[in-house]
Every structure is written in C-alpha cells, then in structure tokens.
Write a protein that holds these residues in place. Structure first.
Motif, PDB file in Angstrom:
ATOM      1  N   MET A   1       5.441 -52.146 -10.277  1.00  0.00           N
ATOM      2  CA  MET A   1       6.826 -51.794 -10.061  1.00  0.00           C
ATOM      3  C   MET A   1       7.358 -52.584  -8.868  1.00  0.00           C
ATOM      4  N   LYS A   2       8.554 -53.055  -9.004  1.00  0.00           N
ATOM      5  CA  LYS A   2       9.241 -53.743  -7.916  1.00  0.00           C
ATOM      6  C   LYS A   2      10.250 -52.762  -7.332  1.00  0.00           C
ATOM      7  N   LEU A   3      10.071 -52.449  -6.064  1.00  0.00           N
ATOM      8  CA  LEU A   3      10.873 -51.406  -5.448  1.00  0.00           C
ATOM      9  C   LEU A   3      11.578 -51.922  -4.202  1.00  0.00           C
ATOM     10  N   GLY A   4      12.872 -51.691  -4.140  1.00  0.00           N
ATOM     11  CA  GLY A   4      13.653 -51.970  -2.940  1.00  0.00           C
ATOM     12  C   GLY A   4      13.971 -50.658  -2.249  1.00  0.00           C
ATOM     13  N   VAL A   5      13.802 -50.609  -0.944  1.00  0.00           N
ATOM     14  CA  VAL A   5      14.024 -49.378  -0.201  1.00  0.00           C
ATOM     15  C   VAL A   5      15.064 -49.627   0.886  1.00  0.00           C
ATOM     16  N   PHE A   6      16.138 -48.863   0.853  1.00  0.00           N
ATOM     17  CA  PHE A   6      17.128 -48.895   1.931  1.00  0.00           C
ATOM     18  C   PHE A   6      16.609 -48.020   3.061  1.00  0.00           C
ATOM     19  N   VAL A   7      16.645 -48.547   4.263  1.00  0.00           N
ATOM     20  CA  VAL A   7      16.252 -47.783   5.451  1.00  0.00           C
ATOM     21  C   VAL A   7      17.450 -47.752   6.386  1.00  0.00           C
ATOM     22  N   SER A   8      17.944 -46.532   6.675  1.00  0.00           N
ATOM     23  CA  SER A   8      19.162 -46.422   7.469  1.00  0.00           C
ATOM     24  C   SER A   8      18.951 -45.714   8.803  1.00  0.00           C
ATOM     25  N   ASP A   9      17.721 -45.396   9.133  1.00  0.00           N
ATOM     26  CA  ASP A   9      17.454 -44.667  10.379  1.00  0.00           C
ATOM     27  C   ASP A   9      16.283 -45.322  11.089  1.00  0.00           C
ATOM     28  N   TYR A  10      16.337 -45.316  12.413  1.00  0.00           N
ATOM     29  CA  TYR A  10      15.230 -45.919  13.151  1.00  0.00           C
ATOM     30  C   TYR A  10      14.023 -44.998  13.201  1.00  0.00           C
ATOM     31  N   THR A  11      14.221 -43.700  13.102  1.00  0.00           N
ATOM     32  CA  THR A  11      13.119 -42.760  13.229  1.00  0.00           C
ATOM     33  C   THR A  11      12.574 -42.358  11.868  1.00  0.00           C
ATOM     34  N   MET A  89      19.910 -56.475  -8.056  1.00  0.00           N
ATOM     35  CA  MET A  89      19.980 -56.767  -9.492  1.00  0.00           C
ATOM     36  C   MET A  89      18.894 -57.741  -9.955  1.00  0.00           C
ATOM     37  N   ASN A  90      18.486 -58.658  -9.105  1.00  0.00           N
ATOM     38  CA  ASN A  90      17.565 -59.708  -9.524  1.00  0.00           C
ATOM     39  C   ASN A  90      16.107 -59.490  -9.123  1.00  0.00           C
ATOM     40  N   ASP A  91      15.863 -58.755  -8.043  1.00  0.00           N
ATOM     41  CA  ASP A  91      14.504 -58.706  -7.494  1.00  0.00           C
ATOM     42  C   ASP A  91      13.771 -57.377  -7.654  1.00  0.00           C
ATOM     43  N   PHE A  92      14.494 -56.296  -7.922  1.00  0.00           N
ATOM     44  CA  PHE A  92      13.839 -54.993  -7.941  1.00  0.00           C
ATOM     45  C   PHE A  92      14.173 -54.194  -9.186  1.00  0.00           C
ATOM     46  N   GLU A  93      13.181 -53.404  -9.634  1.00  0.00           N
ATOM     47  CA  GLU A  93      13.381 -52.550 -10.796  1.00  0.00           C
ATOM     48  C   GLU A  93      13.960 -51.201 -10.399  1.00  0.00           C
ATOM     49  N   LYS A  94      13.575 -50.737  -9.200  1.00  0.00           N
ATOM     50  CA  LYS A  94      14.048 -49.443  -8.722  1.00  0.00           C
ATOM     51  C   LYS A  94      14.466 -49.576  -7.266  1.00  0.00           C
ATOM     52  N   ILE A  95      15.364 -48.682  -6.869  1.00  0.00           N
ATOM     53  CA  ILE A  95      15.864 -48.654  -5.494  1.00  0.00           C
ATOM     54  C   ILE A  95      15.719 -47.231  -4.964  1.00  0.00           C
ATOM     55  N   ALA A  96      15.291 -47.110  -3.721  1.00  0.00           N
ATOM     56  CA  ALA A  96      15.184 -45.803  -3.060  1.00  0.00           C
ATOM     57  C   ALA A  96      15.922 -45.866  -1.731  1.00  0.00           C
ATOM     58  N   TRP A  97      16.328 -44.704  -1.256  1.00  0.00           N
ATOM     59  CA  TRP A  97      17.009 -44.617   0.039  1.00  0.00           C
ATOM     60  C   TRP A  97      16.183 -43.707   0.931  1.00  0.00           C
ATOM     61  N   MET A  98      15.850 -44.206   2.110  1.00  0.00           N
ATOM     62  CA  MET A  98      15.096 -43.400   3.078  1.00  0.00           C
ATOM     63  C   MET A  98      15.888 -43.295   4.369  1.00  0.00           C
ATOM     64  N   GLY A  99      15.938 -42.108   4.894  1.00  0.00           N
ATOM     65  CA  GLY A  99      16.494 -41.817   6.208  1.00  0.00           C
ATOM     66  C   GLY A  99      17.771 -42.408   6.530  1.00  0.00           C
TER      67      GLY A  99
END
Length: 99
Positions: A1-11, A89-99
């Motif tokens: 699986m190719k997964l992209g993860v958004f990280v919006s918090d430093y902690t 759109m081109n590099d990941f199959e799924k996207i997740a959002w963390m913090g």
C-alpha cells in the motif's frame, strides 16, 4: 500500500506512526507539522524525518510561520497546494490525517 500522511501538529504520538504498515510512506507536513522539518543546531532532527525519504512541506505554511525555507532539513521538499494535489493523485493509494 502506498500511503500519504498529513501531519499538522508538532506533538505527534510516535507510536501511532510506528503502527502504520505501508510499502511506501509519504509525509506531508502542514500547519504546525512543518516544525518537524526545521533544522536545529546542536539538537537532533525530529524523529519523524527518519520514517521515510518522502517528506513534503507545504510552502504556504512555511511562509505563514515566517520560516526561511533554507532553514528546513534537506530531506524536506517544499511544495505548493497544487503540488500536494498532484502528489496525492499520482503517488499514493490512501491518505490519512494525523494530529
């Protein structure tokens, strides 16, 4: 699986990211998550940068926080909103959002 993860918090809780199993992992640092990519003199870089070679930093959030792009870790690639859409759109199959 190719997964992209958004990280919006430093902690970010590190154990959450350690539990993710992905063949390809990309980190997209946004909002306060960009502080993970700021280089520090005399201190270790954020452990988050060691999770993958694909680290993206949203340029608009860098500018908003008054950070000079030259102070970012060399591993972090500065991208625009448009670039983020292309990456998703081109590099990941799924996207997740963390913090």
């Amino acid at each position: 699986m190719k997964l992209g993860v958004f990280v919006s918090d430093y902690t970010l809780p590190w154990d959450t990211l350690d539990r993710i199993q992905a063949d390809t992992l990309g980190l997209i640092l946004v909002q306060n998550g960009i502080y993970h990519a700021v280089s520090r003199q005399g201190m270790q870089p954020s452990p988050l940068l060691g999770k993958t070679d694909q680290v993206y930093v949203l340029s608009e959030d860098v500018e908003t926080r008054g950070i000079d792009a030259s102070s970012l870790d060399a591993k972090a690639k500065v991208v625009t909103y448009s670039d983020v859409v292309d990456i998703i759109m081109n590099d990941f199959e799924k996207i997740a959002w963390m913090g």
